[in-house]
Design an enzyme around this catalytic site. Structure first.
Site, PDB file in Angstrom:
ATOM      1  N   LYS A   1       0.803  -1.233   0.000  1.00  0.00           N
ATOM      2  CA  LYS A   1       0.000   0.000   0.000  1.00  0.00           C
ATOM      3  C   LYS A   1       0.837   1.284   0.000  1.00  0.00           C
ATOM      4  O   LYS A   1       0.383   2.312  -0.481  1.00  0.00           O
ATOM      5  CB  LYS A   1      -0.929   0.005   1.215  1.00  0.00           C
ATOM      6  CG  LYS A   1      -2.074  -0.983   1.117  1.00  0.00           C
ATOM      7  CD  LYS A   1      -2.964  -0.874   2.339  1.00  0.00           C
ATOM      8  CE  LYS A   1      -4.254  -1.636   2.134  1.00  0.00           C
ATOM      9  NZ  LYS A   1      -5.251  -1.298   3.141  1.00  0.00           N
TER      10      LYS A   1
ATOM     11  N   ASP B   1     -10.084   3.268   1.772  1.00  0.00           N
ATOM     12  CA  ASP B   1     -10.296   2.742   3.131  1.00  0.00           C
ATOM     13  C   ASP B   1     -10.942   3.806   4.032  1.00  0.00           C
ATOM     14  O   ASP B   1     -11.818   3.489   4.847  1.00  0.00           O
ATOM     15  CB  ASP B   1      -8.959   2.314   3.758  1.00  0.00           C
ATOM     16  CG  ASP B   1      -8.489   0.947   3.252  1.00  0.00           C
ATOM     17  OD1 ASP B   1      -9.342   0.139   2.836  1.00  0.00           O
ATOM     18  OD2 ASP B   1      -7.277   0.700   3.273  1.00  0.00           O
TER      19      ASP B   1
HETATM   20  P1  NAP Z   1      -0.697  -2.187  11.391  1.00  0.00           P
HETATM   21  O1  NAP Z   1      -0.382  -1.150  10.364  1.00  0.00           O
HETATM   22  O2  NAP Z   1       0.330  -3.194  11.778  1.00  0.00           O
HETATM   23  O3  NAP Z   1      -1.150  -1.377  12.715  1.00  0.00           O
HETATM   24  C1  NAP Z   1      -1.608  -2.045  13.864  1.00  0.00           C
HETATM   25  C2  NAP Z   1      -1.659  -1.071  15.031  1.00  0.00           C
HETATM   26  O4  NAP Z   1      -2.091  -1.799  16.198  1.00  0.00           O
HETATM   27  C3  NAP Z   1      -0.301  -0.488  15.379  1.00  0.00           C
HETATM   28  O5  NAP Z   1      -0.475   0.769  15.955  1.00  0.00           O
HETATM   29  C4  NAP Z   1       0.190  -1.530  16.377  1.00  0.00           C
HETATM   30  O6  NAP Z   1       1.244  -1.121  17.180  1.00  0.00           O
HETATM   31  C5  NAP Z   1      -1.066  -1.740  17.188  1.00  0.00           C
HETATM   32  N1  NAP Z   1      -0.986  -2.970  17.949  1.00  0.00           N
HETATM   33  C6  NAP Z   1      -0.560  -4.176  17.512  1.00  0.00           C
HETATM   34  N2  NAP Z   1      -0.593  -5.064  18.533  1.00  0.00           N
HETATM   35  C7  NAP Z   1      -1.032  -4.394  19.622  1.00  0.00           C
HETATM   36  C8  NAP Z   1      -1.264  -4.756  20.983  1.00  0.00           C
HETATM   37  N3  NAP Z   1      -1.040  -5.991  21.433  1.00  0.00           N
HETATM   38  N4  NAP Z   1      -1.726  -3.824  21.828  1.00  0.00           N
HETATM   39  C9  NAP Z   1      -1.951  -2.565  21.393  1.00  0.00           C
HETATM   40  N5  NAP Z   1      -1.752  -2.159  20.127  1.00  0.00           N
HETATM   41  C10 NAP Z   1      -1.292  -3.065  19.256  1.00  0.00           C
HETATM   42  O7  NAP Z   1      -1.979  -3.037  10.984  1.00  0.00           O
HETATM   43  P2  NAP Z   1      -3.257  -2.520  10.157  1.00  0.00           P
HETATM   44  O8  NAP Z   1      -2.983  -2.657   8.712  1.00  0.00           O
HETATM   45  O9  NAP Z   1      -3.650  -1.193  10.698  1.00  0.00           O
HETATM   46  O10 NAP Z   1      -4.341  -3.624  10.526  1.00  0.00           O
HETATM   47  C11 NAP Z   1      -4.953  -3.663  11.795  1.00  0.00           C
HETATM   48  C12 NAP Z   1      -6.215  -4.512  11.689  1.00  0.00           C
HETATM   49  O11 NAP Z   1      -7.141  -3.839  10.832  1.00  0.00           O
HETATM   50  C13 NAP Z   1      -5.990  -5.906  11.086  1.00  0.00           C
HETATM   51  O12 NAP Z   1      -6.778  -6.829  11.791  1.00  0.00           O
HETATM   52  C14 NAP Z   1      -6.531  -5.749   9.672  1.00  0.00           C
HETATM   53  O13 NAP Z   1      -7.020  -6.972   9.149  1.00  0.00           O
HETATM   54  C15 NAP Z   1      -7.651  -4.762   9.896  1.00  0.00           C
HETATM   55  N6  NAP Z   1      -8.023  -3.984   8.697  1.00  0.00           N
HETATM   56  C16 NAP Z   1      -9.319  -3.961   8.375  1.00  0.00           C
HETATM   57  C17 NAP Z   1      -9.730  -3.224   7.268  1.00  0.00           C
HETATM   58  C18 NAP Z   1     -11.185  -3.219   6.900  1.00  0.00           C
HETATM   59  O14 NAP Z   1     -11.509  -2.821   5.779  1.00  0.00           O
HETATM   60  N7  NAP Z   1     -12.069  -3.600   7.795  1.00  0.00           N
HETATM   61  C19 NAP Z   1      -8.792  -2.496   6.521  1.00  0.00           C
HETATM   62  C20 NAP Z   1      -7.457  -2.530   6.904  1.00  0.00           C
HETATM   63  C21 NAP Z   1      -7.075  -3.282   8.012  1.00  0.00           C
HETATM   64  P3  NAP Z   1       2.761  -1.547  16.774  1.00  0.00           P
HETATM   65  O15 NAP Z   1       3.099  -0.712  15.574  1.00  0.00           O
HETATM   66  O16 NAP Z   1       3.534  -1.181  17.977  1.00  0.00           O
HETATM   67  O17 NAP Z   1       2.755  -3.022  16.498  1.00  0.00           O
END
Ligand code: NAP
Length: 292
Positions: free
Chosen positions: A75, A111
């Protein structure tokens, strides 16, 4: 999915690229919509490794691929090889959709729009709402922009390691919406308590609760109250532990699957100019998740 006999020399191709890509729901969603709209299009998935992303994008240009969805991990990287990137996608720092406009590749991020549409469809009032968002990663950036654009007061609740990500996100949102009220809060016990107590919208934009660790949640159910709307971006499982707790506490809920479906619907609308059949796309996505 159109049968092979429906494909011709005029059929245009849409696709999604990612690494991995096997579990994507996009082909099911988009082909169901294409069929319902009677369009001469087919949507496929390509497994593209990061080291050949540039060649893949050049290939799309050469082959005249009409539209491309871009998922993890491309992305951010894909943006550098496009001819144009929409200013909001630039500020979000990521694209998820490319349109081929006669050889010119234009990038956008649906998104954020998908998140806003999902919240509005659930009847969530956004203007002036106090929204706390857990997480500062990719999904949080899209949801944060959507909330700010719709006039919500946004607090980014970050874990210690993510302080600079949260500060950068707040700065980037301010760069596009200068008067947007944005704050940050540390995600410790007191921070989560404050976020729940002071907000009317709580967003989980972390992967916590995602399959296979679907019994995990960052929020003590005792903190949930009936004035709160809970939006969990996680879509597998369909209803996370947080969503289930929120329902029990009488909260309005918004599901990640709706954000996913709306971001897809908005991409299809951009590519084709047709109103997408959102219900059909959602049914196909649920079917793909084995939930129909
Ligand atoms: P990402 O870029 O890796 O970001 C995840 C965020 O959550 C980061 O701030 C991360 O912190 C934090 N985090 C991870 N583990 C944690 C914990 N144990 N406690 C507290 N915070 C924590 O991931 P993403 O792309 O945003 O995806 C996150 C979720 O959204 C996934 O489940 C994905 O499938 C979902 N998603 C859904 C859609 C939709 O259309 N519904 C679209 C995109 C994503 P760190 O950086 O410190 O790890």
């Amino acid at each position: 999915m159109p049968g092979n006999e429906a494909l011709s020399g005029k059929t245009k191709i849409l696709c999604v690229i990612g690494d991995p890509i096997e579990h994507t729901m996009s082909p099911a969603m988009h082909n169901a919509a294409i069929k319902a709209l009677g369009l001469d299009l087919v949507y496929v998935a390509f497994h593209v490794k990061p080291d050949v992303l540039k060649q893949a994008i050049e290939g799309f240009r050469a082959l005249g691929i009409a539209g491309i969805n871009v998922t993890i991990p491309h992305k951010v990287a894909a943006m550098q090889w496009l001819d144009e990137v929409d200013p909001v996608a630039k500020a979000i720092g990521a694209i998820n959709t490319i349109k081929n406009e006669g050889g010119k590749l234009v990038g956008r991020n649906t998104d954020a729009d998908g998140a806003a549409r999902a919240m509005k469809a659930a009847g969530v009032a956004l203007k002036g709402a106090k929204a706390a968002m857990l997480g500062a990663g990719g999904a949080a950036r899209a949801v944060g922009f959507a909330l700010a654009r719709e006039g919500a007061v946004v607090t980014i609740v970050y874990r210690k390691e993510d302080a600079s990500m949260a500060v950068d996100l707040a700065r980037d949102i301010k760069g596009i919406f200068p008067s947007a009220p944005i704050g940050t809060l540390l995600m410790d016990k007191a921070g989560i308590e404050k976020a729940c107590r002071d907000s009317t919208i709580l967003v989980n934009a972390t992967p916590i609760g995602m399959h296979p660790r679907s019994d995990e949640t960052l929020v003590d159910p005792k903190l949930l109250h009936g004035r709160l709307c809970v939006f969990d971006v996680v879509y597998n499982p369909l209803e996370t532990r947080l969503v289930k707790d929120a329902r029990k506490a009488g909260c309005k809920v918004v599901l990640g699957i709706d954000m996913l479906v709306y971001q897809g619907a908005m991409a299809l609308e951009w590519w084709t100019g047709k109103e997408p059949p959102v219900d059909i796309m959602k049914r196909a996505a649920l079917d793909r998740l084995g939930l129909k």
